[in-house]
Design an enzyme around this catalytic site. Structure first.
Site, PDB file in Angstrom:
ATOM      1  N   CYS A  88     -20.242 -30.257 -58.366  1.00  0.00           N
ATOM      2  CA  CYS A  88     -20.936 -30.518 -57.320  1.00  0.00           C
ATOM      3  C   CYS A  88     -21.857 -29.360 -56.982  1.00  0.00           C
ATOM      4  CB  CYS A  88     -20.190 -30.958 -55.969  1.00  0.00           C
ATOM      5  SG  CYS A  88     -18.966 -32.019 -56.656  1.00  0.00           S
ATOM      6  N   CYS A 211     -17.058 -39.667 -45.625  1.00  0.00           N
ATOM      7  CA  CYS A 211     -17.278 -39.394 -47.037  1.00  0.00           C
ATOM      8  C   CYS A 211     -18.601 -39.277 -47.314  1.00  0.00           C
ATOM      9  CB  CYS A 211     -16.525 -40.433 -47.750  1.00  0.00           C
ATOM     10  SG  CYS A 211     -14.804 -40.603 -47.580  1.00  0.00           S
ATOM     11  N   SER A 212     -19.103 -38.451 -48.281  1.00  0.00           N
ATOM     12  CA  SER A 212     -20.565 -38.517 -48.855  1.00  0.00           C
ATOM     13  C   SER A 212     -20.425 -39.609 -49.963  1.00  0.00           C
ATOM     14  CB  SER A 212     -20.990 -37.370 -49.467  1.00  0.00           C
ATOM     15  OG  SER A 212     -20.081 -36.662 -50.449  1.00  0.00           O
ATOM     16  N   ILE A 214     -21.698 -41.335 -53.552  1.00  0.00           N
ATOM     17  CA  ILE A 214     -22.606 -41.054 -54.884  1.00  0.00           C
ATOM     18  C   ILE A 214     -23.940 -41.637 -54.729  1.00  0.00           C
ATOM     19  CG2 ILE A 214     -20.468 -41.287 -56.313  1.00  0.00           C
ATOM     20  CD1 ILE A 214     -21.195 -43.910 -57.060  1.00  0.00           C
ATOM     21  N   HIS A 338     -24.897 -37.707 -52.246  1.00  0.00           N
ATOM     22  CA  HIS A 338     -24.776 -36.701 -53.080  1.00  0.00           C
ATOM     23  C   HIS A 338     -24.793 -36.598 -54.646  1.00  0.00           C
ATOM     24  CE1 HIS A 338     -22.644 -32.972 -54.504  1.00  0.00           C
ATOM     25  NE2 HIS A 338     -21.198 -33.502 -54.494  1.00  0.00           N
TER      26      HIS A 338
END
Ligand SMILES: [Zn+2]
Lengths: 392, 145
Positions: A88, A211-212, A214, A338
């Site tokens: 990341c 949550c971020s 995908i 992200h």
């Protein structure tokens, strides 16, 4: 004496989310956005090219990606080129790689391009791809993925300091609000604390809005020597300090107390010392809110507030407009999505725009010093501090 | 799909470790596990146990490590109940916990055969062997009976 390095251009692909194209298309469009942002840069003058991407082997069935992406970006590097993969944090590690090359005199003008294609036709493979980012044989093989790892850190922080799910939700609500002013954000719709708390549970204590996500996306910047930067732009944004630190990989071997991210504290302190500044000098920060709790723990490790008071810091507006330091004005990973290798590059672009007074509705008034934090795990952190000409 | 390419096995989609002596120097771990023993490696000169098991000691770089049994119970230091996004082959909800086994060895593992509502920090769990595709075994924990 290392040479001073500056950002002189930056751009992202237009809209993050499910991208109707290939990874190659993302690379091309990120490069275009970057070159379009500064017409004084001639793409044929680019000497270095750093490609940041986590799993093109799996999501695009393509390795050997640095020259592959350089071709798509329309550059022919003649000094340095490589691909950087640090999960990341890849984007920021790419920027540090370019910084190193320029500071050392190996190249004068380097593009860093992050791109990730995460949505693939078989959605089940997405989880399999994410398992490659942990210790696959000894952790990924049990099904362990990022939400649970950071949920365990969140629980440790809550148990140690009394941080609440409401505090976590405040981070998410702030970042979604900021994302609503960001044209490329994947989730541009504001949400209230109550809506975060009522959203679908993912991994206790996280709900889906904690949550971020995908996403597919790309971002590119160009770095230059101080001398070249002054020729190519009226407002260079300089790298003042940077550091990186990691300790352990398998979660069995990282520092024991997951409520306090001591490895981030170490990296940040070294970067602050190099920049000759204190945490209180930072006007604007892009930090790695892969999950809401991460941002709270990062306030503390970055020195924006005392240990254990991260929940209170967000609750009292310390990280919002008008507070001590505006954190994640572009909406963070939670609001933007992200796309692994692109995230750190996009964070740097936001700092670049903020310090040049080009952030439009998101502008932090009179921002002079910006901090970028990107991580690849609870005990793996990357920090870059940027400043305007006048703070040199 | 696999058959369209005349393949009966695609290694990069298989997230379970290889466990045979031809493919893994740590195959003894899996042989022990199959026999109901959760083990790891100890470096006799450093007097240190490591997780995950090692081929070479990361402290002194000795390659003469020995297998030791981990305790029959561990303590839950933290946990999370996952209700979204399982890897293929796993079913939700899943419980993951930080399990501490000795002063030196603790790791994140799955807790099975538990009502998620009964999970709590400090509870005692014991290792359990679960079967995995292609005649392999994996470890998990369950509440101590
Ligand atoms: Zn040793």
């Amino acid at each position: 004496m290392p040479r001073r390095v500056a950002l002189i251009a930056g751009g992202t692909t237009h809209k993050w989310g499910v991208y109707p194209g290939t990874l190659r298309d993302i690379v091309s469009e990120a490069a275009k956005a970057c070159f379009d942002s500064n017409p004084r840069v001639n793409s044929r003058d680019i000497q270095g090219f750093i490609f940041c991407s986590v799993f093109p082997e799996r999501s695009a069935y393509q390795s050997h990606t640095a020259p592959w992406a350089a071709e798509s970006a329309g550059v022919a590097p003649d000094r340095i080129f490589c691909r950087v993969e640090n999960m990341c944090g890849s984007g920021t590690v790419g920027i540090r790689t370019a910084y190193t090359a320029i500071a050392a005199g190996l190249a004068d003008l380097v593009m860093v391009l992050g791109a990730e294609k995460m949505f693939i036709p078989n959605r089940q493979e997405i989880v399999l791809n994410m398992l490659t980012g942990v210790d696959r044989e000894w952790e990924g093989s049990t099904g362990l993925t990022a939400p649970v790892q950071f949920a365990l850190a969140a629980q440790a922080h809550m148990n140690k300091y009394g941080t609440t799910e409401e505090h976590l939700a405040m981070v998410s609500s702030k970042n979604h609000r900021n994302a609503s002013r960001n044209p490329y954000a994947q989730f541009p719709k504001p949400c209230t604390v109550e809506e975060v708390l009522a959203s679908k549970p993912v991994a206790t204590p996280f709900k889906i809005f904690d949550c971020s996500s995908i996403t597919d996306g790309g971002a590119a910047v160009i770095l230059a020597t101080e001398e070249l930067a002054k020729d190519l732009t009226d407002n260079p944004v300089y790298i003042l300090g940077t550091c990186q630190a990691a300790s352990g990989f398998n979660h069995a071997n990282i520092p024991d107390d997951w409520a306090d991210w001591v490895i981030l504290s170490q990296a940040a302190q070294t970067a602050y010392n190099m920049a000759g500044i204190k945490p209180q000098d930072v006007d604007v920060a892009e930090v790695h809110d892969c999950f809401s709790a991460s941002e709270i723990i990062e306030y503390e490790a970055l020195g924006f507030c005392p240990q254990g008071e991260g929940g209170n810091f967000v609750a009292t507006g310390g990280s919002d407009y008008g507070g001590q330091v505006v954190v994640n004005p572009r909406g963070g990973l939670i609001g933007c999505g992200h796309p692994l290798g692109a995230t750190g590059v996009a964070q740097a672009i936001e700092i670049f725009r903020q310090l040049r007074n080009e952030a439009g509705e998101r502008q932090v008034a009179n921002a002079k010093i910006g901090l970028n934090h990107n991580l690849s795990g609870i005990a793996e952190h990357h920090v870059v501090i940027y400043g305007r000409q006048e703070v040199l | 799909m696999i058959n369209e390419f005349n393949l009966d096995y695609i290694y990069i989609m298989d997230y379970i470790p290889q466990q045979s002596p031809e493919h893994n120097k740590l195959h003894t771990f899996f042989e022990n596990l199959r026999a109901g023993r959760l083990t790891t490696t100890r470096c006799p000169s450093c007097q240190r146990d490591f997780w995950p098991p090692r081929t070479v000691c990361p402290l002194c770089h000795s390659n003469t490590l020995e297998w030791v049994d981990l305790p029959s119970t561990g303590t839950v230091r933290g946990f999370s109940i996952q209700t979204s996004g399982a890897a293929p082959g796993l079913t939700l909800p899943m419980v993951f916990a930080r399990v501490q086994l000795t002063d030196q060895v603790g790791f994140v593992a799955r807790v099975i055969r538990v009502d998620p509502a009964e999970m709590e920090v400090g509870m005692t769990v014991e290792p359990v062997v679960v079967s995995a595709p292609r005649d392999r075994v994996m470890w998990a924990f369950r509440p101590k009976i």
